[in-house]
Design a protein around this motif. Structure first.
Motif, mmCIF file in Angstrom:
data_model
loop_
_atom_site.group_PDB
_atom_site.id
_atom_site.type_symbol
_atom_site.label_atom_id
_atom_site.label_comp_id
_atom_site.label_asym_id
_atom_site.label_seq_id
_atom_site.Cartn_x
_atom_site.Cartn_y
_atom_site.Cartn_z
ATOM 1 N N ALA A 153 -56.304 -17.502 -10.819
ATOM 2 C CA ALA A 153 -56.843 -16.576 -11.817
ATOM 3 C C ALA A 153 -55.988 -16.554 -13.075
ATOM 4 O O ALA A 153 -56.502 -16.566 -14.203
ATOM 5 C CB ALA A 153 -56.942 -15.168 -11.226
ATOM 6 N N GLY A 154 -54.679 -16.531 -12.901
ATOM 7 C CA GLY A 154 -53.779 -16.503 -14.048
ATOM 8 C C GLY A 154 -53.895 -17.743 -14.912
ATOM 9 O O GLY A 154 -53.713 -17.679 -16.139
ATOM 10 N N SER A 155 -54.209 -18.868 -14.273
ATOM 11 C CA SER A 155 -54.335 -20.116 -15.031
ATOM 12 C C SER A 155 -55.658 -20.215 -15.772
ATOM 13 O O SER A 155 -55.801 -21.060 -16.672
ATOM 14 C CB SER A 155 -54.193 -21.316 -14.084
ATOM 15 N N MET A 156 -56.611 -19.364 -15.410
ATOM 16 C CA MET A 156 -57.949 -19.441 -16.002
ATOM 17 C C MET A 156 -58.208 -18.391 -17.076
ATOM 18 O O MET A 156 -59.170 -18.503 -17.840
ATOM 19 C CB MET A 156 -59.011 -19.314 -14.898
ATOM 20 N N THR A 157 -57.394 -17.345 -17.131
ATOM 21 C CA THR A 157 -57.641 -16.301 -18.118
ATOM 22 C C THR A 157 -57.260 -16.774 -19.523
ATOM 23 O O THR A 157 -56.256 -17.460 -19.712
ATOM 24 C CB THR A 157 -56.873 -15.006 -17.781
ATOM 25 N N GLU A 158 -58.061 -16.398 -20.496
ATOM 26 C CA GLU A 158 -57.763 -16.707 -21.898
ATOM 27 C C GLU A 158 -57.322 -15.464 -22.656
ATOM 28 O O GLU A 158 -56.660 -15.568 -23.690
ATOM 29 C CB GLU A 158 -58.993 -17.319 -22.573
ATOM 30 N N THR A 159 -57.666 -14.298 -22.120
ATOM 31 C CA THR A 159 -57.319 -13.041 -22.798
ATOM 32 C C THR A 159 -56.101 -12.370 -22.190
ATOM 33 O O THR A 159 -55.620 -11.360 -22.718
ATOM 34 C CB THR A 159 -58.505 -12.056 -22.735
ATOM 35 N N ASN A 160 -55.619 -12.895 -21.024
ATOM 36 C CA ASN A 160 -54.514 -12.247 -20.294
ATOM 37 C C ASN A 160 -54.884 -10.824 -19.894
ATOM 38 O O ASN A 160 -54.027 -9.948 -19.783
ATOM 39 C CB ASN A 160 -53.225 -12.238 -21.106
ATOM 40 N N ALA A 179 -50.775 -8.469 -4.048
ATOM 41 C CA ALA A 179 -50.512 -9.888 -3.834
ATOM 42 C C ALA A 179 -51.228 -10.729 -4.887
ATOM 43 O O ALA A 179 -50.659 -11.689 -5.427
ATOM 44 C CB ALA A 179 -50.957 -10.299 -2.437
ATOM 45 N N PHE A 180 -52.461 -10.363 -5.199
ATOM 46 C CA PHE A 180 -53.217 -11.061 -6.235
ATOM 47 C C PHE A 180 -52.506 -10.956 -7.585
ATOM 48 O O PHE A 180 -52.344 -11.950 -8.302
ATOM 49 C CB PHE A 180 -54.625 -10.469 -6.324
ATOM 50 N N MET A 181 -52.055 -9.753 -7.920
ATOM 51 C CA MET A 181 -51.356 -9.539 -9.190
ATOM 52 C C MET A 181 -50.070 -10.366 -9.256
ATOM 53 O O MET A 181 -49.728 -10.933 -10.306
ATOM 54 C CB MET A 181 -51.071 -8.057 -9.381
ATOM 55 N N ALA A 182 -49.365 -10.455 -8.145
ATOM 56 C CA ALA A 182 -48.137 -11.259 -8.108
ATOM 57 C C ALA A 182 -48.456 -12.729 -8.356
ATOM 58 O O ALA A 182 -47.703 -13.436 -9.051
ATOM 59 C CB ALA A 182 -47.439 -11.093 -6.765
ATOM 60 N N GLY A 183 -49.566 -13.190 -7.800
ATOM 61 C CA GLY A 183 -49.986 -14.570 -8.038
ATOM 62 C C GLY A 183 -50.350 -14.811 -9.487
ATOM 63 O O GLY A 183 -49.988 -15.838 -10.069
ATOM 64 N N VAL A 184 -51.073 -13.873 -10.089
ATOM 65 C CA VAL A 184 -51.449 -13.998 -11.498
ATOM 66 C C VAL A 184 -50.212 -14.165 -12.368
ATOM 67 O O VAL A 184 -50.170 -15.008 -13.281
ATOM 68 C CB VAL A 184 -52.268 -12.769 -11.960
ATOM 69 N N ARG A 185 -49.174 -13.384 -12.082
ATOM 70 C CA ARG A 185 -47.959 -13.415 -12.910
ATOM 71 C C ARG A 185 -47.215 -14.756 -12.823
ATOM 72 O O ARG A 185 -46.393 -15.069 -13.675
ATOM 73 C CB ARG A 185 -47.034 -12.263 -12.518
ATOM 74 N N GLU A 186 -47.507 -15.538 -11.782
ATOM 75 C CA GLU A 186 -46.885 -16.857 -11.674
ATOM 76 C C GLU A 186 -47.364 -17.784 -12.789
ATOM 77 O O GLU A 186 -46.615 -18.651 -13.256
ATOM 78 C CB GLU A 186 -47.218 -17.487 -10.311
ATOM 79 N N THR A 187 -48.614 -17.649 -13.207
ATOM 80 C CA THR A 187 -49.174 -18.545 -14.216
ATOM 81 C C THR A 187 -49.525 -17.825 -15.515
ATOM 82 O O THR A 187 -49.793 -18.486 -16.528
ATOM 83 C CB THR A 187 -50.436 -19.244 -13.664
ATOM 84 N N ALA A 188 -49.546 -16.498 -15.490
ATOM 85 C CA ALA A 188 -49.815 -15.712 -16.697
ATOM 86 C C ALA A 188 -48.890 -14.501 -16.702
ATOM 87 O O ALA A 188 -49.325 -13.370 -16.460
ATOM 88 C CB ALA A 188 -51.284 -15.281 -16.750
ATOM 89 N N PRO A 189 -47.608 -14.713 -16.959
ATOM 90 C CA PRO A 189 -46.615 -13.626 -16.853
ATOM 91 C C PRO A 189 -46.875 -12.454 -17.789
ATOM 92 O O PRO A 189 -46.390 -11.355 -17.536
ATOM 93 C CB PRO A 189 -45.291 -14.315 -17.166
#
Length: 339
Positions: A153-160, A179-189
């Motif tokens: 998800a983090g790698s796909m967002t354009e608006t963060n 857990a999902f939020m932690a994953g997002v922060r890996e690719t969209a800090p």
């Protein structure tokens, strides 16, 4: 499905119940005839098509197809009627009753204490030591897969800007969101999160309207913990991440990835314990972990090749580490907030 929200008063009531039941059903549930299919009953407060319950139902049907159990079920049972249905199945000689008692914790445990020769495997926010020895608990600990879906998800967002719609802020939901939020922060800090709970386990229109509001507020990826969110995402041409079941085929242009719950390891472990005469109070939640085969990341389907390769490389690296036991996704049961 109205699930019990834990409060200090609720916890005191449950502790009182545990004390009252001390000594009731201290031995494992009776051994079933090893040569006959185990009699299993499912009691569900929602239709078996509902995502969470559908995974239990699917695992039971698989065991029945193998000839291990004879399975029957009742769906759409109101929480107030749940103890009565439990008693009817227990009186009818069922060996194992599986279901979810989030909205009838105390009453369900009292019923289980009255039938020490029946095994009860129940979805619960409480632990196994809160009642009789023939009642085991489970929950869908699929935080591993939720974390991996967050990386995507983090790698796909354009608006963060990520929208998250849940049912109730109970541990089962909270841990997946964190857990999902932690994953997002890996690719969209730098990502921000809009978090909302609709106060229902099955209200697609309300979930859809909540998602619409988040999309209007800038979210371009939605975490669809509830049915209805992916519909909103599809109508507004934004992306979604699924939960518990794989809906990619239903939303081929919308659902990028999903964290899948596999109830089969939990069901199979309980069946084996009952047949061996060894079923007793235990926490079966561990069988939902990825390293036990209890959760996985769904195939990307139409999004294969559309997710950035560096994100997929990280997913593969972390998945391998999770299965090897060298990386652990944090389990955070606290209520997530918008941030």
């Amino acid at each position: 499905m109205t699930r019990l929200i834990r409060t200090p008063l609720t916890r005191r009531l449950m502790l009182g119940l545990a004390a009252a039941l001390t000594g009731a059903a201290l031995a494992p549930a009776a051994m079933a005839d090893a040569h006959e299919p185990l009699k299993v009953a499912g009691i569900y407060t929602v239709p078996v098509e509902q995502q969470w319950v559908s995974r239990i139902h699917k695992a039971a049907l698989a065991a029945e197809e193998r000839g291990e159990i004879a399975y029957e079920y009742t769906e759409n049972v109101a929480n107030t009627d749940y103890p009565r249905v439990m008693r009817e199945y227990a009186e009818g000689g069922v060996d194992l009753i599986v279901g979810e008692i989030f909205g009838a914790e105390q009453e369900a445990r009292e019923v289980a204490a009255d039938y020490p020769d029946t095994a009860f495997l129940m979805g619960s926010s409480f632990k196994e030591d809160m009642g009789p020895a023939n009642l085991a608990v489970f929950d869908n600990y699929i935080q591993d897969a939720a974390y991996l879906s967050g990386i995507i998800a983090g790698s796909m967002t354009e608006t963060n800007n990520i929208g998250m719609v849940g049912g109730f802020p109970i541990p089962e939901v909270n841990r997946l969101m964190h857990a999902f939020m932690a994953g997002v922060r890996e690719t969209a800090p730098e990502a921000s999160f809009q978090v909302s709970f609709i106060g229902s386990w099955f209200d697609p229109p309300k979930a859809k309207e909540t998602a619409f509001a988040m999309i209007e507020n800038g979210a371009d990826v939605m975490y669809a913990e509830r049915f209805g969110v992916s519909d909103a995402a599809a109508e507004r041409d934004v992306l979604a991440i699924g939960n518990v079941i794989d809906t990619q085929a239903d939303y081929p242009d919308t659902v990028v990835a999903s964290a899948i719950w596999h109830f089969e390891p939990t069901m199979d472990a309980a069946i084996a314990a009952v047949k061996a005469g060894e079923f007793t109070a235990a926490d079966y939640g561990r069988y939902s972990f990825m390293d036990r085969g209890g959760s996985s990341l769904a195939p990307l389907g139409t999004f294969e090749g559309r997710v950035p390769q560096d994100a997929m490389d990280l997913v593969a690296e972390r998945e391998a580490a999770i299965k090897a036991g060298t990386f652990a996704v944090e389990i955070d049961d606290s209520e997530p907030k918008s941030q």
